[in-house]
Enzyme design. Sequence first.
Site, short mmCIF file in Angstrom:
data_model
loop_
_atom_site.label_atom_id
_atom_site.label_comp_id
_atom_site.label_asym_id
_atom_site.label_seq_id
_atom_site.Cartn_x
_atom_site.Cartn_y
_atom_site.Cartn_z
N HIS A 9 6.24 5.12 1.48
CA HIS A 9 5.57 4.06 0.71
C HIS A 9 6.65 3.17 0.09
O HIS A 9 7.05 3.37 -1.05
CB HIS A 9 4.70 4.69 -0.39
CG HIS A 9 3.84 3.71 -1.12
ND1 HIS A 9 2.60 4.03 -1.60
CD2 HIS A 9 4.05 2.41 -1.47
CE1 HIS A 9 2.09 2.99 -2.22
NE2 HIS A 9 2.95 1.99 -2.15
N GLU B 126 2.65 3.27 4.11
CA GLU B 126 1.62 2.83 3.18
C GLU B 126 2.20 1.89 2.14
O GLU B 126 3.40 1.93 1.85
CB GLU B 126 0.94 4.04 2.50
CG GLU B 126 1.86 4.90 1.65
CD GLU B 126 1.14 6.06 1.02
OE1 GLU B 126 0.17 6.57 1.62
OE2 GLU B 126 1.55 6.48 -0.08
N HIS C 3 -3.37 12.26 -2.42
CA HIS C 3 -3.01 12.06 -3.83
C HIS C 3 -3.36 13.31 -4.64
O HIS C 3 -4.53 13.63 -4.83
CB HIS C 3 -3.67 10.83 -4.47
CG HIS C 3 -2.91 10.34 -5.67
ND1 HIS C 3 -1.90 9.42 -5.58
CD2 HIS C 3 -2.99 10.68 -6.97
CE1 HIS C 3 -1.39 9.20 -6.79
NE2 HIS C 3 -2.04 9.96 -7.65
#
Length: 244
Positions: free
Chosen positions: A43, A70, A190
Amino acid sequence: MTKLSVNINKIATLRNSRGGNMPDLLEAARNIERFGAQGITVHPRPDERHIRYADVRALKPILTTEFNIEGYPGERFIELVNEVKPAQVTLVPDGPDAITSNAGWDTVAHRDMLRDIVARFKENGIRVSIFVEADPRMVEAAVATGTDRVELYTEAYATGYKTDPERAIAPFAAAAETARECGLGVNAGHDLSLENLEYFAARIPGLLEVSIGHALISEALYLGLENTVRLYLQKLQNAAHGKR
């Protein structure tokens, strides 16, 4: 079996804290694949405080499993993804100052923007996933963006699991069922951990992939990286058997 994609942001954070190349991010990614993970997630953020854009470019040619990038789809991010052409891009609504992802997209309000961005990625043969809350309305509206998958934002599940797992999982199972009815693939991520992953994966219909970084890398401090990756894979295998 649900695939495990390991987010290596925290390894980059540790490296960046002292400069130099310890720990070696590329070696870590290679080892994580060797230990059995089916994907690597990164990310990159605009300030490059952990994963750097150069890391993304360096990782692509050495990875043998699925590469998932991401991030918030600003123009620089879009250009990077279309240059690197990973297997998957996951769109998250993080602002530049976000410490970590903390919300899913409002796929109704941002439908037109997301549709245009999704189309740009799919022109390059990149599978697209959109980060959403466990809300069937947001899942249904994601269909109009042209995305291939949604990624369920699982912080609320991880928080609720400790006190009432059945209640915590219910909205996620409903959202996943909606996705399946709409023809969308389902990912999740998450705050998933060794403590809560098996219960989640066993109860989410059609769960294709989980992306896990913070908990896995933290647990590896105590358990070792190889052992931790294999423990996560065992949890997913147990969940797959439980669905039969």
